[in-house]
Design an enzyme around this catalytic site. Structure first.
Site, PDB file in Angstrom:
ATOM      1  N   CYS A  69       0.877  -1.176   0.000  1.00 13.53           N
ATOM      2  CA  CYS A  69       0.000   0.000   0.000  1.00 13.53           C
ATOM      3  C   CYS A  69       0.910   1.221   0.000  1.00 13.53           C
ATOM      4  CB  CYS A  69      -0.993  -0.006   1.162  1.00 13.53           C
ATOM      5  SG  CYS A  69      -0.322   0.238   2.811  1.00 13.53           S
ATOM      6  N   HIS A 102      15.107 -13.419  12.150  1.00 13.10           N
ATOM      7  CA  HIS A 102      14.838 -13.268  13.583  1.00 13.10           C
ATOM      8  C   HIS A 102      13.359 -13.353  13.939  1.00 13.10           C
ATOM      9  CE1 HIS A 102      18.850 -11.021  14.560  1.00 13.10           C
ATOM     10  NE2 HIS A 102      19.039 -12.158  13.905  1.00 13.10           N
TER      11      HIS A 102
END
EC number: 5.3.1.6
Length: 152
Positions: A69, A102
């Site tokens: 977006c 991570h």
């Protein structure tokens, strides 16, 4: 490839979505475009975010999503409302890799207004090259998942 990449955007990300889709297809990825297929200034990013997130959650250990977006913020907020989705707004190559390594992100959220198309391509490539490292990071993801279940 043995997994799907579901991609969608709102009207502000339509051009970038097409660029990324074509880029990934040339690299032999299985890209599933969930829309939009035409410009509609009145479309709403949550509709497309939920489409991608719902597809990813069905096979969240393999399939990935890409949402676009104007800022990347709206689609990220919406996607993260879907249980089993770990969406990350990424604006740099380094954080793209870390989102996977991570945080085990399974949906990549991009900004079509504040990041160039070429930089977004690099972000996508780094996101897809990276793998979750597990270990202490798994413990943290487990806490998120546990909290999600406890607060249903």
């Amino acid at each position: 490839m043995s997994f799907n990449i579901f991609i969608a955007s709102d009207h502000t990300g339509l051009t970038l979505k097409k660029i990324i889709s074509e880029h990934l297809k040339t690299k032999q990825f299985n890209v599933v475009d969930l829309g939009p297929n035409y410009f509609d200034a009145n479309d709403d990013y949550p509709d497309f975010a939920f489409l991608v997130a719902d597809k990813v959650k069905k096979n969240s250990d393999k399939d990935l999503g890409i949402l676009i977006c104007g800022t990347g913020v709206g689609v990220c907020m919406a996607a993260n409302k879907v249980k089993g989705v770990l969406a990350a707004l990424v604006v740099s190559e380094k954080t793209a890799a870390l989102a996977r390594q991570h945080d085990n992100a399974n949906v990549l959220c991009l900004s079509s207004r504040f990041v160039t198309d070429s930089e977004n391509i690099k972000i996508v490539d780094d996101f897809l090259k990276a793998n979750f490292e597990g270990g202490r990071h798994q413990r943290r993801i487990d806490k998120i998942i546990r909290y999600e279940k406890e607060t249903e």
